[in-house]
Design an enzyme around this catalytic site. Structure first.
Site, short mmCIF file in Angstrom:
data_model
loop_
_atom_site.label_atom_id
_atom_site.label_comp_id
_atom_site.label_asym_id
_atom_site.label_seq_id
_atom_site.Cartn_x
_atom_site.Cartn_y
_atom_site.Cartn_z
N GLU A 160 73.47 63.90 63.13
CA GLU A 160 74.78 64.53 63.31
C GLU A 160 75.84 63.81 62.46
O GLU A 160 76.98 63.62 62.90
CB GLU A 160 75.19 64.50 64.79
CG GLU A 160 74.18 65.14 65.73
CD GLU A 160 74.61 65.15 67.18
OE1 GLU A 160 75.83 64.99 67.45
OE2 GLU A 160 73.74 65.32 68.06
N ASP A 205 78.77 62.53 60.42
CA ASP A 205 80.10 62.85 59.91
C ASP A 205 80.90 61.55 59.86
O ASP A 205 80.59 60.59 60.56
CB ASP A 205 80.83 63.92 60.74
CG ASP A 205 80.84 63.64 62.23
OD1 ASP A 205 80.97 62.47 62.63
OD2 ASP A 205 80.72 64.60 63.02
N GLU A 259 71.75 61.23 74.58
CA GLU A 259 72.87 60.40 75.05
C GLU A 259 72.67 59.88 76.47
O GLU A 259 73.53 60.03 77.33
CB GLU A 259 74.18 61.18 74.94
CG GLU A 259 74.50 61.59 73.50
CD GLU A 259 75.78 62.42 73.39
OE1 GLU A 259 76.49 62.58 74.41
OE2 GLU A 259 76.06 62.92 72.28
N HIS A 303 78.13 59.46 64.15
CA HIS A 303 79.52 59.90 64.13
C HIS A 303 80.37 58.67 63.79
O HIS A 303 80.67 57.84 64.65
CB HIS A 303 79.93 60.49 65.47
CG HIS A 303 79.20 61.75 65.82
ND1 HIS A 303 79.24 62.88 65.03
CD2 HIS A 303 78.37 62.05 66.86
CE1 HIS A 303 78.51 63.83 65.57
NE2 HIS A 303 77.96 63.35 66.68
N ASN A 333 67.93 61.11 71.10
CA ASN A 333 69.08 61.27 70.20
C ASN A 333 70.32 60.66 70.83
O ASN A 333 70.61 60.89 72.00
CB ASN A 333 69.30 62.78 69.96
CG ASN A 333 70.29 63.07 68.86
OD1 ASN A 333 70.15 62.60 67.73
ND2 ASN A 333 71.30 63.89 69.16
#
Length: 431
Positions: free
Chosen positions: A258, A260, A149, A228, A192
């Site tokens: 990750e 979701d 990030e 996300h 990432n």
């Protein structure tokens, strides 16, 4: 004989279960995995048993245990008790381990974030941290998220104004990746980030970041798309596949790290769950479609312990029941598994599974020739026939929802134009 029934026969012949990791590997991916919540693994037996199921999850990522605040809360004092929980589970089960994360502006101890640094002193701290943490897990990690990030969410996609950027500008990227390569030469090294999925300014900056690292002579092996997402706000399967290809064209692999898909200001309903299922199917399908996309990791598999409070973002509900999203993912992977993977995909997965599966498909007789004449006295197992006792005969399930299977007691009719199709003896769904 319906295609789902054929798939069940083929998977049985190939030794492939209708669970997500087995289906993913058969479809040509390296893994389907999940983040593991350290405290929950030790406290909830049902959760732990699902995490331990290598047919469901062939890869694990520690949710918090390997981050800087967990491993080096005080300068030079390293502790790995929390990080070792997920790493130990993966090692004992033979699951792949994605290790997360080394250089990140968040969950950073105050002695780092508020320190008075120059380039030499902060570089020493970064290199020491990477050397010690990666050294502890050397040989265990398929991949490491080396930098996490580093790009902000502003309209220009500027680099995040962290202590690392303030001290080094972009030079800390190659510093971190070179240190990581030295610490564990065999681990895949990733950048990432989230919100790369929309092809905006942040995406462009991430492409630039990869080029900067390479131009500095540092190794970078992959880019992780955190993914996300929100229900109804997910790009199409084709759009995502095209986006992933922009990165693989730079010579790096990609993965959803990750994933979701949360309900955003929407109460959970059958229609919202159906849309969530479609979105999950598109995301997973886009990875299957791209040579160089090696796998999918969901950021927690169950709503009960999900990091997004009340977001219903996972593929299991809070009672450990599989949601329509689970069935949608399994359908996408099952469909892909019936096609021979491309050479690049095949190189990413255990060849024995692929060889057996392709052989089973190639040698399977035509449906008309193998379909036995039905007996008048019994319906085939798992066919969505009459509703079980206690189910609602008037209710109709939306697309992707479950509509049959051994032990299922819910509605067996589907909303038009969908029909209830058998996926395996335990699951039929509206397609």
């Amino acid at each position: 004989m319906h295609l789902p029934t054929v798939l069940s026969v083929i998977f049985a012949a190939a030794g492939v279960t209708a669970q997500l990791n087995d289906l993913a590997v058969a479809a040509g991916l390296k893994y389907f995995g999940t983040a593991g919540q350290e405290g929950t693994i030790t406290s909830d037996t049902t959760y732990r048993n699902i995490i331990n199921n290598v047919h469901e999850f062939g890869q694990l990522t520690p949710e918090n245990g390997m981050k800087w605040d967990a491993t080096e809360g005080q300068p030079g004092k390293f502790t790995f008790q929390s990080g070792d929980i997920v790493a130990g589970v993966a090692k004992s089960n033979g699951q792949l381990l994605r290790c997360h994360t080394l250089v990140w502006y968040s969950q950073l101890p105050s002695w780092v974030s508020n320190g008075s640094w120059n380039r030499a002193t902060l570089q020493s701290v970064i290199e020491s941290h990477i050397s010690n943490v990666m050294g502890h897990y050397k040989g265990q990690c398929y991949a490491w998220d080396v930098v996490n990030e580093a790009i902000s969410d502003d309209a220009q996609g500027n680099y995040r104004d962290s202590i690392f950027f303030k001290t080094f500008k972009t030079d800390y990227f190659p510093i971190a990746f070179k240190a990581a390569k030295k610490a564990d030469p065999n681990a895949k090294l990733y950048y990432n980030d989230y919100n790369l999925e929309y092809n905006g300014a942040k995406t462009e900056r991430a492409l630039e970041l990869v080029k900067l690292i390479k131009a500095a002579g540092a190794p970078i092996d992959g880019v992780g798309f955190q993914a996300h997402m929100t229900v109804g706000g997910t790009p199409s399967r084709t759009a995502m596949a095209n986006l992933l290809k922009r990165f693989t064209a730079l010579g790096v692999e990609v993965a959803y790290t990750e994933l979701d898909i949360a309900h955003k200001n929407q109460p959970s309903s059958s229609s919202v769950q159906a849309q969530q299922a479609t979105d999950y199917a598109n995301m997973v399908g886009s990875c299957v479609d791209v040579d160089g996309c090696v796998g999918v990791t969901i950021w927690g598999f169950i709503d009960k312990y999900n990091w997004i409070q009340n977001g219903n973002a996972a593929i299991f509900d809070s009672n450990f029941n599989k949601k329509p999203a689970y069935s949608a993912i399994s359908s996408v992977l099952a469909a892909a598994a019936t096609k021979a993977p491309s050479p690049a995909k095949n190189a990413n997965a255990p060849p024995a599974v692929h060889t057996t599966l392709r052989t089973a498909i190639a040698t399977a007789p035509a449906c008309e020739a193998t379909a036995p004449a039905p007996k008048a006295t019994a319906a085939p197992a798992a066919q969505p026939a009459k509703p079980a006792t206690g189910s609602s005969t008037g209710a109709q399930q939306p697309r992707w929802a479950q509509c049959g299977g051994n032990g299922y007691t819910g509605p067996t009719a589907c909303q038009a134009p969908y029909t209830c199709k058998v996926q395996n003896p335990w699951y039929s769904q509206c397609l």
